[in-house]
Design a protein around this motif. Structure first.
Motif, PDB file in Angstrom:
ATOM      1  N   ASP A 219      20.851 100.227  -5.374  1.00 35.79           N
ATOM      2  CA  ASP A 219      21.624 100.698  -4.223  1.00 35.79           C
ATOM      3  C   ASP A 219      21.183 102.094  -3.828  1.00 35.79           C
ATOM      4  O   ASP A 219      20.723 102.890  -4.651  1.00 35.79           O
ATOM      5  CB  ASP A 219      23.128 100.671  -4.522  1.00 35.79           C
ATOM      6  CG  ASP A 219      23.508 101.660  -5.600  1.00 35.79           C
ATOM      7  OD1 ASP A 219      24.166 102.650  -5.282  1.00 35.79           O
ATOM      8  OD2 ASP A 219      23.130 101.429  -6.772  1.00 35.79           O
ATOM      9  N   SER A 220      21.350 102.382  -2.552  1.00 36.35           N
ATOM     10  CA  SER A 220      20.862 103.640  -1.991  1.00 36.35           C
ATOM     11  C   SER A 220      21.636 104.841  -2.521  1.00 36.35           C
ATOM     12  O   SER A 220      21.069 105.918  -2.717  1.00 36.35           O
ATOM     13  CB  SER A 220      20.957 103.596  -0.469  1.00 36.35           C
ATOM     14  OG  SER A 220      22.303 103.378  -0.064  1.00 36.35           O
ATOM     15  N   THR A 224      19.962 108.280  -4.039  1.00 33.82           N
ATOM     16  CA  THR A 224      20.113 109.608  -3.445  1.00 33.82           C
ATOM     17  C   THR A 224      20.699 110.601  -4.437  1.00 33.82           C
ATOM     18  O   THR A 224      20.313 111.778  -4.450  1.00 33.82           O
ATOM     19  CB  THR A 224      21.001 109.531  -2.197  1.00 33.82           C
ATOM     20  OG1 THR A 224      22.264 108.925  -2.547  1.00 33.82           O
ATOM     21  CG2 THR A 224      20.353 108.719  -1.113  1.00 33.82           C
ATOM     22  N   ALA A 245      13.085 103.936  -3.581  1.00 32.83           N
ATOM     23  CA  ALA A 245      13.579 104.323  -2.255  1.00 32.83           C
ATOM     24  C   ALA A 245      12.728 103.689  -1.157  1.00 32.83           C
ATOM     25  O   ALA A 245      13.254 103.243  -0.130  1.00 32.83           O
ATOM     26  CB  ALA A 245      13.571 105.846  -2.117  1.00 32.83           C
ATOM     27  N   PHE A 252      18.753 101.228   4.053  1.00 37.62           N
ATOM     28  CA  PHE A 252      19.426 102.522   4.067  1.00 37.62           C
ATOM     29  C   PHE A 252      20.139 102.733   5.402  1.00 37.62           C
ATOM     30  O   PHE A 252      19.648 102.350   6.460  1.00 37.62           O
ATOM     31  CB  PHE A 252      18.428 103.658   3.880  1.00 37.62           C
ATOM     32  CG  PHE A 252      17.961 103.848   2.456  1.00 37.62           C
ATOM     33  CD1 PHE A 252      18.361 103.002   1.451  1.00 37.62           C
ATOM     34  CD2 PHE A 252      17.112 104.891   2.137  1.00 37.62           C
ATOM     35  CE1 PHE A 252      17.933 103.170   0.146  1.00 37.62           C
ATOM     36  CE2 PHE A 252      16.676 105.080   0.845  1.00 37.62           C
ATOM     37  CZ  PHE A 252      17.092 104.206  -0.157  1.00 37.62           C
ATOM     38  N   ASP A 256      21.982 107.843   4.473  1.00 38.09           N
ATOM     39  CA  ASP A 256      21.202 107.697   3.242  1.00 38.09           C
ATOM     40  C   ASP A 256      19.810 108.286   3.419  1.00 38.09           C
ATOM     41  O   ASP A 256      19.283 108.962   2.526  1.00 38.09           O
ATOM     42  CB  ASP A 256      21.085 106.224   2.850  1.00 38.09           C
ATOM     43  CG  ASP A 256      22.414 105.628   2.411  1.00 38.09           C
ATOM     44  OD1 ASP A 256      23.261 106.393   1.904  1.00 38.09           O
ATOM     45  OD2 ASP A 256      22.605 104.411   2.572  1.00 38.09           O
TER      46      ASP A 256
END
Length: 631
Positions: A219-220, A224, A245, A252, A256
């Motif tokens: 997951d973004s 991050t 990423a 995203f 994000d």
């Protein structure tokens, strides 16, 4: 640990030896009763298969089979609106260690929202901590990790026994934490390190888990968080995070992407494939997702990392133009500075910046105005609005003398590029006392850079019609030769070789890499006769040189030629317009009596053979002389 030992023992339990008689009785008399047991134990006997993409099964089992139960107390606490209500509910109902953890987390949220001091000293809060301290083993993983941040924000000292106990419990369970929980833990560890407190055992174990289980990233938000704490990690893990990423960039949100870009900028990591992917996907987003702060942050990141993406720049300009009236002075100066670092000049946008200053000059600080002027000067944005410069000069009347020396030098140099400097500005920066401030305790490269700028300012005073007499040789030249010599580019080396062929290898007829009194370097200097043929110039006067050259004046009909190589870095992005520094160099050399022959990279480097290059230089020389004679 007990659970894992029981699981291992259970696998071997069906294989344990039995006597033949007991086995026969089991098979004949109890076959119907044992069938469910056999089916149950088959899954233990068979080896388990787990693919890399399935993540950590221990973490999933821990969270899936023991889900968090929202008790009556927690439901009431979540509806509370003030810290005192949370404390009162705990005092009335009490609860388990898991409930105490959730109550503390909710208490912290209410403190952040409403504000409250001395919460930790409240007896009801201490009761929560005591309950939590005695029942830490019953707290759910997510609450346990969240407690570290919660108690730190509430002001619990880093050396408090409760925080130490929670860290030990986290360390014991760390293999069962999900990757998202590990990312939150990394965020807290980074904060503690910044504050000067660090549990080295917990940090090293956490980094090992993050390195081993990086394939679980999905997951973004987790990406991050981790990329924002890159100072903790090894370069190899950062490379893996960037790969993840890049893999998930399409999913995203715009926010994000902003977080990932800022994380790259904070670590000065110029990940070109990831930046390209972010640019492409940002360009596909609808306008309502591209908020003004997001656009300004992306421009800042690209400027800091020197990453150019003209398609996105055009989108940025089209989005910002209708919003210019809504921008603050800091946002305008920040955006202009970022675009200047990228060497990208969008005329309508910069005209809008200038008009914004004219309409809101009273809201600009001196530093913001200076940043705006320096951005204009870097891109050679020559503004025709007199009202703009009238407001600039008026704003500088009271603040100019109080400017920091380096900023003052940059400002006067920028005004020289923009043809707006006056004698008062120049005389204030060429005094010996002022120059000592620039060189005192400075870095050698920086000192040399500002010495060059002061030479350019003196050249402006001497060559432009200001009526100001400046002795640059006495004031500005250093006592010894500077060690910081500029490197010669491939274009300059090729040009020097071709010029030697043009001058028939005569040292008396050609000078290369000529450093002038004006702070500018001439790549090749020639004196040609009326037929444009190079002649010896050793005995001729050279007022542009520190030593002044020879004693003879130039003969009638001869001309002094300056060959200047323009590299890719001398131009605005995707343009053939020179940047402000080099436009001023061309102007000063012309005012000093040179016929400037420009050799741009996009023409000269396409020539393959030596004779083509020499013929090209002869042709450029002839055209430049003809244009000068036609004036």
């Amino acid at each position: 640990m007990t659970t894992r030992l029981l699981c291992r023992w259970a696998r071997w339990f069906p294989r344990s030896p039995r006597t033949a008689t007991a086995s026969a009785r089991l098979q004949t008399s109890t076959v119907h009763h044992t069938e469910p047991l056999c089916l149950m134990t088959l899954s233990w006997i068979r080896p388990s298969v787990r693919h890399l993409c399935q993540g950590n099964e221990l973490a999933k089992i821990d969270e899936g089979t023991v889900p968090y139960e929202r008790t009556k107390l927690i439901k009431l606490v979540e509806k509370a609106s003030t810290p005192d209500e949370v404390l009162q509910l705990w005092d009335q109902h009490g609860g388990t260690g898991s409930e105490a953890a959730r109550c503390l987390i909710q208490l912290n949220l209410r403190v952040v929202e409403k504000g409250s001091k001395g919460v930790l000293l409240d007896p009801r809060c201490k009761s929560m901590q005591d309950t939590l301290n005695t029942q830490l083993s019953t707290v759910w993983n997510g609450s346990l990790v969240g407690l570290l941040r919660t108690l730190t924000m509430l002001g619990l000292p880093a050396h408090a026994p409760l925080l130490g106990a929670i860290q030990n419990e986290v360390l014991w369970r760390i293999r069962r934490l999900s990757y998202r929980h590990l990312s939150y833990l990394a965020d807290w560890v980074a904060f503690q390190r910044k504050m000067g407190y660090e549990n080295e055992v917990l940090t090293s174990t956490l980094l090992k888990q993050l390195e081993l289980r990086w394939t679980e990233l999905s997951d973004s938000r987790t990406i991050t968080i981790l990329m924002g704490r890159a100072s903790l990690f090894t370069p190899s893990l950062m490379d893996k995070l960037e790969d993840k990423a890049l893999e998930l960039a399409e999913s995203f949100t715009a926010e994000d992407m902003r977080r990932v870009a800022l994380a790259l900028a904070s670590q000065n990591r110029r990940a070109v494939p990831l930046l390209r992917a972010l640019s492409y996907h940002l360009n596909q987003k609808p306008s309502f997702e591209l908020k003004t702060p997001l656009l300004l942050d992306i421009a800042y990141v690209y400027g800091k990392l020197n990453f150019s993406q003209t398609q996105f720049f055009k989108r940025l300009a089209s989005e910002l133009l209708p919003r210019l009236s809504e921008l603050s002075s800091s946002e305008v100066s920040r955006c202009a500075k970022s675009l200047a670092l990228l060497k990208w000049l969008h005329l309508p946008l910069f005209e809008g910046f200038a008009q914004h200053y004219v309409s809101n000059s009273e809201k600009y600080s001196t530093l913001q105005m200076c940043n705006l002027l320096m951005a204009f000067a870097k891109l050679n944005f020559q503004l025709g609005k007199e009202q703009f410069y009238l407001k600039v000069h008026k704003a500088l009347e009271d603040s100019f003398t109080s400017l920091e020396p380096f900023l003052k030098t940059d400002l006067v140099w920028s005004l020289c590029v923009l043809n707006q400097a006056n004698s008062d500005y120049i005389s204030s920066v060429i005094k010996p006392d002022f120059q000592k401030k620039l060189s005192a305790g400075g870095i050698e490269g920086r000192t040399e850079n500002y010495r060059q700028k002061l030479l350019n300012i003196c050249a402006y005073a001497q060559l432009e019609p200001l009526g100001l007499a400046v002795d640059a040789s006495a004031v500005l030249l250093p006592d010894r030769q500077s060690k910081a010599e500029s490197s010669t580019s491939a274009l300059q080396k090729t040009l020097h070789t071709a010029l030697w062929s043009l001058a028939n290898e005569r040292k008396q007829a050609l000078h290369t890499a000529v450093k002038t009194l004006y702070g500018w370097t001439i790549d090749g200097e020639l004196v040609v006769d009326s037929e444009n043929k190079p002649i010896d110039m050793e005995n001729f006067k050279a007022p542009h040189l520190p030593e002044g050259g020879g004693a003879d004046a130039l003969p009638e009909g001869t001309r002094r030629i300056a060959f200047v190589a323009w590299d890719f870095s001398n131009f605005c992005l995707k343009s053939k317009d020179l940047l402000g520094r080099f436009a001023m160099q061309k102007r000063h050399l012309q005012l000093a009596g040179f016929i400037v022959v420009e050799v741009p990279y996009f023409e000269f480097l396409e020539l393959k053979s030596d004779w083509q290059k020499v013929a090209y230089l002869k042709d450029k020389l002839g055209k430049a002389v003809a244009e000068e004679m036609a004036k």
